[in-house]
Design a protein around this motif. Structure first.
Motif, PDB file in Angstrom:
ATOM      1  N   ILE A 108       0.862  -1.189   0.000  1.00 21.46           N
ATOM      2  CA  ILE A 108       0.000   0.000   0.000  1.00 21.46           C
ATOM      3  C   ILE A 108       0.896   1.236   0.000  1.00 21.46           C
ATOM      4  O   ILE A 108       2.071   1.162   0.342  1.00 21.46           O
ATOM      5  N   GLY A 109       0.309   2.376  -0.375  1.00 23.60           N
ATOM      6  CA  GLY A 109       1.033   3.640  -0.330  1.00 23.60           C
ATOM      7  C   GLY A 109       0.623   4.437   0.899  1.00 23.60           C
ATOM      8  O   GLY A 109      -0.259   4.019   1.657  1.00 23.60           O
ATOM      9  N   VAL A 110       1.269   5.596   1.092  1.00 20.85           N
ATOM     10  CA  VAL A 110       0.936   6.456   2.227  1.00 20.85           C
ATOM     11  C   VAL A 110      -0.509   6.928   2.100  1.00 20.85           C
ATOM     12  O   VAL A 110      -0.948   7.323   1.023  1.00 20.85           O
ATOM     13  N   GLY A 111      -1.257   6.834   3.192  1.00 22.45           N
ATOM     14  CA  GLY A 111      -2.654   7.258   3.196  1.00 22.45           C
ATOM     15  C   GLY A 111      -3.611   6.114   2.857  1.00 22.45           C
ATOM     16  O   GLY A 111      -4.822   6.289   2.871  1.00 22.45           O
ATOM     17  N   GLU A 112      -3.048   4.938   2.576  1.00 20.15           N
ATOM     18  CA  GLU A 112      -3.913   3.812   2.195  1.00 20.15           C
ATOM     19  C   GLU A 112      -4.023   2.766   3.304  1.00 20.15           C
ATOM     20  O   GLU A 112      -3.204   2.737   4.215  1.00 20.15           O
ATOM     21  N   THR A 113      -5.043   1.921   3.175  1.00 19.41           N
ATOM     22  CA  THR A 113      -5.286   0.848   4.146  1.00 19.41           C
ATOM     23  C   THR A 113      -5.197  -0.491   3.431  1.00 19.41           C
ATOM     24  O   THR A 113      -5.651  -0.607   2.290  1.00 19.41           O
ATOM     25  N   THR A 114      -4.617  -1.488   4.105  1.00 25.82           N
ATOM     26  CA  THR A 114      -4.517  -2.807   3.478  1.00 25.82           C
ATOM     27  C   THR A 114      -5.918  -3.399   3.266  1.00 25.82           C
ATOM     28  O   THR A 114      -6.854  -3.057   4.002  1.00 25.82           O
ATOM     29  N   SER A 115      -6.048  -4.282   2.279  1.00 28.53           N
ATOM     30  CA  SER A 115      -7.381  -4.784   1.928  1.00 28.53           C
ATOM     31  C   SER A 115      -8.012  -5.584   3.070  1.00 28.53           C
ATOM     32  O   SER A 115      -9.229  -5.663   3.190  1.00 28.53           O
ATOM     33  N   ASP A 116      -7.166  -6.165   3.958  1.00 32.99           N
ATOM     34  CA  ASP A 116      -7.737  -6.902   5.095  1.00 32.99           C
ATOM     35  C   ASP A 116      -8.077  -5.970   6.264  1.00 32.99           C
ATOM     36  O   ASP A 116      -8.523  -6.421   7.328  1.00 32.99           O
ATOM     37  N   GLY A 117      -7.829  -4.666   6.058  1.00 37.92           N
ATOM     38  CA  GLY A 117      -8.183  -3.696   7.099  1.00 37.92           C
ATOM     39  C   GLY A 117      -7.251  -3.712   8.309  1.00 37.92           C
ATOM     40  O   GLY A 117      -7.541  -3.107   9.339  1.00 37.92           O
ATOM     41  N   LEU A 118      -6.121  -4.381   8.178  1.00 40.09           N
ATOM     42  CA  LEU A 118      -5.242  -4.533   9.336  1.00 40.09           C
ATOM     43  C   LEU A 118      -4.354  -3.307   9.567  1.00 40.09           C
ATOM     44  O   LEU A 118      -4.106  -2.914  10.703  1.00 40.09           O
ATOM     45  N   PHE A 119      -3.870  -2.686   8.467  1.00 39.08           N
ATOM     46  CA  PHE A 119      -2.950  -1.561   8.610  1.00 39.08           C
ATOM     47  C   PHE A 119      -3.359  -0.356   7.762  1.00 39.08           C
ATOM     48  O   PHE A 119      -3.798  -0.515   6.632  1.00 39.08           O
ATOM     49  N   THR A 120      -3.152   0.845   8.334  1.00 36.92           N
ATOM     50  CA  THR A 120      -3.188   2.072   7.547  1.00 36.92           C
ATOM     51  C   THR A 120      -1.808   2.681   7.668  1.00 36.92           C
ATOM     52  O   THR A 120      -1.226   2.713   8.755  1.00 36.92           O
ATOM     53  N   LEU A 121      -1.269   3.153   6.544  1.00 37.31           N
ATOM     54  CA  LEU A 121       0.074   3.739   6.544  1.00 37.31           C
ATOM     55  C   LEU A 121       0.002   5.254   6.415  1.00 37.31           C
ATOM     56  O   LEU A 121      -0.661   5.777   5.510  1.00 37.31           O
ATOM     57  N   GLU A 122       0.665   5.945   7.346  1.00 37.73           N
ATOM     58  CA  GLU A 122       0.713   7.413   7.292  1.00 37.73           C
ATOM     59  C   GLU A 122       2.128   7.885   7.574  1.00 37.73           C
ATOM     60  O   GLU A 122       2.938   7.142   8.110  1.00 37.73           O
TER      61      GLU A 122
END
Lengths: 170, 428
Positions: free
Chosen positions: A111-125
């Motif tokens: 994923i890129g910055v500002g996105e969430t993994t499809s399983d909803g486990l991580f958001t990256l900021e």
């Protein structure tokens, strides 16, 4: 968000929880920020419906609550993943290689910055300075700070969060 | 080489690592709260203010305003109630001294706040801690409860009729809230946007009432000053900049950590003696002193004294005492670029000069770093920087151009080799 939107029909349980938070701060002037912190802790983010309800209970304009909710980077008006990763990109971490750390997280989680993994486990900021500059490069996952990061260390940390999820499923 | 113990002088870090920060008994055993007892039972507010004024203590948050004078303004101001705020919104990149003080000795700051409250006649204080500092927030809350239970906060403090209590408020991720007026807006539950000054907080601060807002490190100095007297404090540091300063080292340096030294200690001592020099066989390229809002100083200035006046003479600033050390394998412009990205993101957006200016500066530096700029761009960069320094509403916008202006002064070649009049002029 329309200014004239009617208060939505929140579930009785949500409404009760909001009443509890607002009630706790009712004699405290200027408590909006504290209230939003607590509400976010319960629901994960500040939805339009929740912001409308909170502003009604406080007797303030929804625009005021929305203005505050969107000003501070630790508050969010959009749903996020279960674990929020905040990679510090300020001066000292930048010098010590935060770009590489960010890249390795993007590669690992796809994923890129500002996105969430499809399983909803991580958001990256990304974040501004976390105040742990002697341990740069650093990041925070939820309330926990990790320093002296390397690509390998980051991978291990991320996997430990993923395993928690798997363990709770089985 | 002198040992670090001979160079360091610990006042605000006096108890750091020596006592259990979660134990008020430990703090009291180390002499804690005796200054507060003295301030409420044996000293009049005017006498406390005079002692702090005579000590020469100046604010450790960056601006360096004389603390005693600030207290005197608030004490004399009309209006009631009066407030004291501890600014623990430590967000300046490279700075972690306040976190260390709060995690290592939270009672020292609470005691300083209570003495300040007694001096200005406040009965309520706010401890504003940045939201990212999860552990310090918990520790301070716990310490406040302990102080209440021990009779150092609340009603009838130390058996006197002095009453004072503290409420903790946490920030939510906004660098600008370290600016005093933005911080007060945030405590009032609003967006953290800076206010126009004057009126100054000592006249019209929190909810329009007279307010003293002091940095964590400033407040941690108060109890020792009351205990040991103004003369003792004045004997440390330089004549105009008394006492000590906690510097935090980061970047390309062997010993990354916090060092408390007398004001006026040289940059060389910090980097090469306490800091242990540059690792991996590299050379010193520059030190950014005072955080992202600070100046970038070259090797030729290693003997500069780290105090408010000496740094101002070389166009730098003491700021929060952050020292980001950069070795010669790195690019000066890369560091400047990272600073500008930071300010563009953190500008609160209230005043046009800062909102637009930080973005324009960031684009111009990008353009230069990428070899797309011409000499006109370089002139524009300097001109815009000078205008922002003079006209932005608050310290954020005024200090944002500092890394640019100091690198233009000390590392001009880094810019010149990247600009060409043959470059296609594009809108910056």
């Amino acid at each position: 968000m329309g200014c004239c939107k009617e208060a939505p029909a929140l579930s009785a349980e949500v409404d009760r929880q909001l009443d509890e938070v607002v009630g706790k701060h009712k004699d405290q002037p200027g408590a909006l920020l504290e209230i939003l912190h607590e509400v976010q802790r319960i629901f994960g983010y500040l939805s339009d419906d929740v912001l409308i309800a909170v502003s009604k209970k406080l007797g303030i304009r929804t625009s005021e609550a929305y203005g505050v909710a969107t000003f501070y980077s630790l508050l969010s008006t959009k749903p996020k993943g279960k674990n929020i990763i905040r990679v510090c990109v300020s001066g000292p971490c930048h010098v010590m290689g935060s770009d590489t750390i960010l890249q390795s997280i993007e590669d690992e989680l796809q994923i890129g910055v500002g996105e969430t993994t499809s399983d909803g486990l991580f958001t990256l900021e990304t974040t501004s300075c976390l105040g742990v500059c002697s341990d740069a490069p650093a990041m925070m996952i939820n309330d926990k700070v990790y320093g002296n990061l390397t690509k390998e260390k980051v991978r291990m940390i991320l996997r430990s969060y993923a395993e928690v999820k798997e363990a709770s499923v089985s | 080489m002198t040992s670090s113990a001979q160079i360091e002088k610990r006042i605000v870090l006096r108890n750091y690592g020596k006592i259990d920060p979660n134990s008020i008994d430990d703090y009291v055993k180390a002499g804690g709260y005796s200054a507060l007892k003295r301030a409420v039972t044996q000293m009049q507010p005017a006498e406390i203010i005079k002692t702090v004024k005579d000590s020469g203590l100046r604010g450790r948050g960056g601006a360096g305003f004389p603390t005693g004078l600030k207290w005197e303004f608030a004490a004399k101001a009309q209006g009631s109630p009066k407030y004291i705020i501890c600014n623990a919104d430590e967000g300046e990149p490279g700075t972690y001294k306040d976190r260390l003080i709060l995690e290592g000795d939270p009672h020292s700051v609470i005691e300083g706040m209570a003495i300040a409250a007694r001096a200005i006649g406040a009965s309520k204080g706010f401890f504003y801690i940045r939201g990212e500092y999860v552990k310090p927030i918990e520790m301070v809350k716990k310490a406040i409860e302990q102080a209440r239970a021990a009779g150092f906060l609340g009603k009838r403090i130390a058996g006197s009729d002095f009453e004072f209590d503290i409420e903790v408020r946490s920030g939510a991720g906004a660098y600008v809230c370290g600016e005093e007026t933005a911080l007060m807006e945030s405590i009032e539950g609003k967006r953290g946007e800076s206010r126009v000054k004057p009126p100054y907080p000592t006249d019209e601060g929190l909810w329009g009432k007279p307010t003293v807002i002091n940095n964590v490190e400033t407040l941690a100095n108060i109890a020792p000053i009351i205990e040991n007297g103004a003369e003792w404090f004045r004997a440390i540091g330089t004549p105009k900049c008394t006492g000590t300063k906690v510097f935090t080292l980061s970047g390309d340096v062997v010993n990354k950590g916090a060092f408390e030294v007398p004001m006026g200690t040289t940059l060389r001592t910090l980097v090469f003696e306490l800091g242990g020099g540059i690792p991996n066989g590299k050379e010193f390229l520059m030190a950014q002193v005072g955080g992202s809002a600070g100046g970038c100083l070259p090797a030729s200035l290693l003997d500069v004294r780290l105090d408010l006046e000496s740094l101002r003479e070389v166009d730098g600033s003491l700021g929060s005492g952050a020292l980001l050390i950069v070795d010669d394998s790195r690019s000066v412009l890369d560091v400047v670029r990272s600073c500008m990205k930071f300010f563009e993101h953190e500008s609160c957006g209230k005043c046009t000069l800062c909102r637009e200016g930080t973005a324009r500066l960031a684009r111009l530096v990008d353009k230069i770093a990428e070899g797309q700029a011409n000499t006109e761009d370089l002139k524009l960069l300097e001109r815009l920087s000078r205008i922002m320094e003079r006209t932005c509403l608050c310290g954020l916008g005024q200090a944002a151009p500092k890394p640019i202006l100091t690198t233009l002064k000390y590392f001009k070649d880094e810019y010149l080799i990247r600009v060409s009049d043959q470059a296609t002029p594009k809108g910056a």
